[in-house]
Structures are given as structure tokens and as C-alpha cells.
Write an enzyme that holds these catalytic residues in place. Sequence first.
Site, PDB file in Angstrom:
ATOM      1  CG  ASP A  23      12.077 -14.308 -33.018  1.00 25.44           C
ATOM      2  OD1 ASP A  23      11.112 -12.867 -32.727  1.00 25.44           O
ATOM      3  OD2 ASP A  23      13.711 -12.907 -33.157  1.00 25.44           O
ATOM      4  CE  LYS A  87       6.677  -8.553 -31.029  1.00 29.01           C
ATOM      5  NZ  LYS A  87       8.403  -9.552 -31.159  1.00 29.01           N
ATOM      6  CD  GLU A 187      10.984 -10.318 -28.837  1.00 33.31           C
ATOM      7  OE1 GLU A 187      11.707  -8.984 -28.451  1.00 33.31           O
ATOM      8  OE2 GLU A 187       9.784 -10.207 -28.847  1.00 33.31           O
ATOM      9  CG  ASP A 211      16.250  -6.857 -29.780  1.00 30.15           C
ATOM     10  OD1 ASP A 211      16.414  -6.582 -31.119  1.00 30.15           O
ATOM     11  OD2 ASP A 211      15.932  -8.084 -29.642  1.00 30.15           O
TER      12      ASP A 211
HETATM   13  P1  ADP Z   1      13.103  -8.301 -35.969  1.00 27.47           P
HETATM   14  O1  ADP Z   1      13.045  -8.473 -34.745  1.00 27.47           O
HETATM   15  O2  ADP Z   1      11.713  -6.049 -35.443  1.00 27.47           O
HETATM   16  O3  ADP Z   1      11.817  -8.774 -36.193  1.00 27.47           O
HETATM   17  P2  ADP Z   1      15.034  -8.610 -36.955  1.00 27.47           P
HETATM   18  O4  ADP Z   1      16.191  -8.625 -36.082  1.00 27.47           O
HETATM   19  O5  ADP Z   1      14.794  -9.075 -37.718  1.00 27.47           O
HETATM   20  O6  ADP Z   1      13.887  -7.525 -36.547  1.00 27.47           O
HETATM   21  O7  ADP Z   1      16.005  -7.168 -37.613  1.00 27.47           O
HETATM   22  C1  ADP Z   1      15.662  -6.992 -39.348  1.00 27.47           C
HETATM   23  C2  ADP Z   1      16.672  -5.809 -39.442  1.00 27.47           C
HETATM   24  O8  ADP Z   1      18.041  -6.386 -39.363  1.00 27.47           O
HETATM   25  C3  ADP Z   1      16.209  -5.145 -40.992  1.00 27.47           C
HETATM   26  O9  ADP Z   1      15.674  -3.753 -40.999  1.00 27.47           O
HETATM   27  C4  ADP Z   1      17.550  -5.807 -42.011  1.00 27.47           C
HETATM   28  O10 ADP Z   1      17.820  -4.707 -42.715  1.00 27.47           O
HETATM   29  C5  ADP Z   1      18.234  -5.956 -40.786  1.00 27.47           C
HETATM   30  N1  ADP Z   1      19.948  -6.698 -41.184  1.00 27.47           N
HETATM   31  C6  ADP Z   1      19.824  -7.624 -41.553  1.00 27.47           C
HETATM   32  N2  ADP Z   1      21.070  -8.037 -41.901  1.00 27.47           N
HETATM   33  C7  ADP Z   1      21.860  -7.457 -41.475  1.00 27.47           C
HETATM   34  C8  ADP Z   1      22.861  -6.325 -42.115  1.00 27.47           C
HETATM   35  N3  ADP Z   1      23.991  -7.966 -42.629  1.00 27.47           N
HETATM   36  N4  ADP Z   1      23.489  -5.644 -41.378  1.00 27.47           N
HETATM   37  C9  ADP Z   1      22.403  -4.781 -41.451  1.00 27.47           C
HETATM   38  N5  ADP Z   1      21.518  -4.579 -41.193  1.00 27.47           N
HETATM   39  C10 ADP Z   1      20.621  -5.775 -41.158  1.00 27.47           C
HETATM   40 MG    MG Z   2      13.150  -9.416 -32.477  1.00 24.62          MG
END
Ligand code: ADP
Ligand code: MG
Length: 617
Positions: A23, A87, A187, A211
Site C-alpha cells: 500500500d 502520491k 485500493e 477511505d
Molecule cells: P493514507 O492512506 O493517506 O496514507 P492512512 O490511512 O495511513 O493514510 O491514515 C493516516 C491518518 O490516520 C492520519 O491523519 C492519522 O492521524 C490518522 N489516524 C491514525 N490513527 C488514528 C486514530 N486512532 N484516530 C484518529 N485518526 C487516526
Molecule cells: Mg490509504
Amino acid sequence: MAKIGINIATGSLQKKEIIVGIDLGTTNSLVAIIHPDTKQPVALKEHNSSSLVPSIIYFDESNNTIVGEQAKQHLLTDAKRTIFSVKRLMGKSYKDVSGHSTSLAYKIIDDETESLLKVQVGNKFYSPIELSSFILKELKSRAEHILKTPVNKAVITVPAYFNDTQRQATRNAGKLAGLDVLRVVNEPTAASLAYGIGLHKDDHKTIAVFDLGGGTFDISILKIANGIFEVLSTNGDTYLGGDDIDEAIKKYWINTLGIDANAENEKQFVTELRLKAEDAKKYLSDHDSYESELDSHALTITREVLEDLLNPLILKTLASCTNALKDAGVEKNSIDEVLMVGGSTRVPAIKNAVSIFFGKAVNDSMNPDEVVALGAALQADILAGNNKEFLLLDITPLSLGIETMGGLMDVLIPRNSKIPNKISRQYTTQKDGQGSIKIAVYQGERDLVKDNRKLAEFSLKGIPGMPAGLPKVEVSFLINADGILVVAAKELRSGVEQSIEVRPQYGLSDEEVEGMLLASITHAKDDIATRALLEAKTEGEQLLETTEKFIQKNILFLEPREMVQTAEAIQALQLALTMNDKDLIHTKIEDLNNISRPYAERIMDQAVARAMQGKII
Ligand code: ADP
Ligand code: MG
């Protein structure tokens, strides 16, 4: 055409060789595999650490790279050399992102062309493909370290709305990182597989995948039938995500503490406040209130307050859901499952709002950060031939494309694409009054057509005389169920057209396919460097041409100083074009642009003013 088992078609899939699922996220990236004992997908992580690798690259003074958590630290201290959200730049030209580039601390190069953008760090220029390859390299080496075995093959996920250029850019990034990218998977499709939906041929379902990541929001409506995932619609916002929640909490504290956020002496405090805000947000996903302090200021916030702050964001996401359903032509109550994906869906208020909207409980049993990578691992397993239900598919074993400027291969149908398939793309002429355009069709994975296999060539003739860049030549590749490829070219303004038929697989053995694939991986670095150099040269030559034309036309409006400076910059660029150094060429392109921009703008403004005057009188 015979049914080709994927493992035969790709030639080099050995039973025991591992294929990882990746991912490659805007905020975080990770790798997953199918566990050899449990046969279940698992995200890879080192002892006691997270499976997530922040998608951030730091370049030190000698342009060595650090990727991940350590690079994140440098966002605060050395923002110009710390690259994030790559990205969003994939497959984009400067024009595509110009509205947003001011929000980035690093430098995006505006060469005022349609060409793909670059990021400048010190005196080096990087394409988003190269930047993504640094992240992929890090993931590859982590996986090798954890698994204690070489990792050379991967499935990589991309958003469902990624276009053909963005998908190709992702494949190239993989190649540059030394990975054979067996497939680029959507995705939401990966998330669906991870939830076990679509893993069996007789699954028939319509699902919504919600998502919400760090900086992007996607809602996709998928129809799954007979092992095929069809994206009915996608919607969302590429600038909406967890970052906005952090920002809202930060602002709330700034207001309650009565701080002047713009004051120079508060800058450091505000930056640290932002990190505290993310902590608070995560904490409030499992607790009712948060308390901490920073520089002897008490920081508190309750879940109730956070939910008020969240309202506008939630409303935006639900509006996108409504649009996605409308575009898909699907009623809410025909949605069988709603999958929650992305770290930000951990926020209870968001989960609740989505389940109320769809009128059913959402699927949130899987780790929302990992679910996409887990699905990619399942897809990899299917490609490895381990899932017997999906073994036989008609696919293209090698990429198909045409020759573009400088002898570069432009892929229209990537390898491992399903058959039948159709794709078209627009091209234009290079020279004023050009009456014909050559279409040379190639097969293979190398960046230069000379290293690929030539299938056919024809000329589209009779294009009416037009200035360079004006004709719109649409080239389409149609590969039918029998594996016959029809290549057609049509100039859209005049309607002239021409086409040809070829059999790409004719006279090609499995060993040859395998040889071609291996060569593309071993030569990836050189190939991409050659491509970057050729692209820089083309860009430089085009800029010289347009600048010279512009000056000829507007010579009376230029000041002598401007003439001299321009002539010098032109000479410097001409000299750079004779040397094989892409960074030097980009520097000289930048210099020439910086000199010509002010007078080009001035002359344009004057022309507009004259035209306006004309209208009034
Ligand atoms: P991407 O797919 O864009 O790379 P992610 O799916 O990894 O992103 O999501 C990252 C986001 O999720 C960040 O903004 C992070 O602060 C948030 N996040 C991670 N854990 C939590 C949580 N327990 N509660 C709320 N937000 C969260
Ligand atoms: Mg993602």
C-alpha cells in the site's frame, strides 16, 4: 488465443518466490504478505514497531535519503529538504497542482509546460516517480530484512480514480526500486479482498468503500460479480483527511489560549501544537477527554468538542457519498456492505455518521491502516497461482505501446492487463505544418523502444497544415478476445484516420517473455536515467523554440537588458543540451524561465489592455 495461466504468462513466477502486497499511501505506506503457515495476510513489522512507514523522504546535504519515521522528524527542522505527499504529484504536470503548491514547503518546478512536474532539492531535480521509488526501496529492504529473503515482485495499490499515466508512473516507480510490479490494483478492490468479499467466484455484491486517510478522502462504489471488480463510481476530495482534523484542533487551542499564531516568536510553539493535536485526535478515538501541556500551557479537549469541530468535514464526506451513489446509479439500500478504510475512520463520530447515512452497520473489524496492504497481499497470492479459483485469465504478458519523442516507449496497455481491453491517448505534432505522424508499435518493458520488440509501423498522412502542438492525434489500442491488436490513429480536428492489425503474441515463446522481463528489471536504473535525460532535453528544446518565437514576435517590446539576459540564458541552455546532465538542463530551463517570465507577463498584459481598449472604442 489460448487461455494463459498467469504463472506461465509472466514466465518467472516460481512456486516458492514471495510476492509482496504494497500500500503506497499518501501519508503512510506498508508491506504485507500471506503468512506461509497460517495462509492469512499479515502486515510486516519489526519487533515492537509499527507496520506503517510514513511516506516521507528526507534528503541530507549530500542528497542521501532517509525514509519513514526518521524523515518525519525533519519536517520541523529542514522542511525544504523533506518531501511528503508525493502520491499527489504522481503523473501530474505543474498546471495540475499549481493551485496547491504554495501549501508545500518544498519546491515544485514550474517550467510552464505540460510536461510532468519535478521537485527541486538543492541542485537536484526529482520526478515523483523517483521520489516514490525511494519509498518503495525502503519498503523492499525492510521486507527483505524481516523475511530474510530477497523480495523482487510486488502488487502495488493505487486509488480507483488514478488514470493511466498515474498507474504507469506507479509501475515505473516500482521498476526503479527493483521490483517487478505484477499488477497495480485499486485500493477499494484490495480492501474488499481483505474483507473476503470477491475471494470466491460466486460472490455477487455491491459495496461502498469509505477511505479517509491523512490528506485524502475517497468513496468508491464497486460491483463484484464472477471474480470481476467493477468500479461503478468514485468520488471524494484529494485535499480532505486527518490532517484537517489536526488543523481544526490546533486552531481550537490557539483560540482558547488566546495566542497570536502569526507572531514570529510563537512559530515553534504552533508547530509543536500541531503534533499535540494529532495525539489528542488519536487519543479521543478511544477516550472521552484529553489533557496535556505544552510550554506550561494546559491543553485540554473533550470528545464532544472534537465532534463539533468535525461536523463540516463529516458533511463533506457524506455529500461525496451521495454523489458517488448517484453516479453509480445505485440506491443506498442496494449497498450490501460498507467498508471502513484509512486511519481516520477510527474516529467514532465518523463511523457513526457513515453507518447512519447508509442505514447499516459498517465493516470495521479489520485494522483500517493495514486493510489495503492485506488485500494487495491476497491479490499477489492469486497472481502467484495459489488461489485455484482465479488461476486462468486472459492477460497481456508484455506491455504494448508506441514510440514517442527521443525513441521513448509510451505504454498504452500495461502487461498483465485483462483481455479484451481498449485504451486511447492523445498526441500532437512537433513541427509547424507537419502533415504526417509516424505510429510505431512496440511490445516490451524497456524505456527505449530500441530495446523492445517492434510489431508494426504506419504513418497517419494528410494532416492539414497547423502550428506544432495544435493537431490532436488520438491513438487507440484495442485488443480483442482473440489477442488481436488493432492500432488506430485519428486526427480529431480533420478526421483523417488510419489503422493496422497485429498479433502481439505471434512467434513469441515463454522463454523470450521471461528474458524480456528480466532485462527490464536489470536495466531499470539506466533506462529511467536515460528517459529522464531525454525528457529534459525535449523540454529544453521546446522551451528554446517557444522563447525564440516569442522574442521574434515581440522584439519591439523588450528592453535591451532583457534581450542580453535572454540571449545569455539561451546560450547557456543550448550548451547544457549538449551535455548529458539532466539536472544542469533543468537548472538552465529554470534560469531562462525566470528571465523571460516578467517580460512575457508584461507583454501579455499590454496585449490584453490593447484588446480591451479596442472593444470600448
Ligand atoms: P493514507 O492512506 O493517506 O496514507 P492512512 O490511512 O495511513 O493514510 O491514515 C493516516 C491518518 O490516520 C492520519 O491523519 C492519522 O492521524 C490518522 N489516524 C491514525 N490513527 C488514528 C486514530 N486512532 N484516530 C484518529 N485518526 C487516526
Ligand atoms: Mg490509504
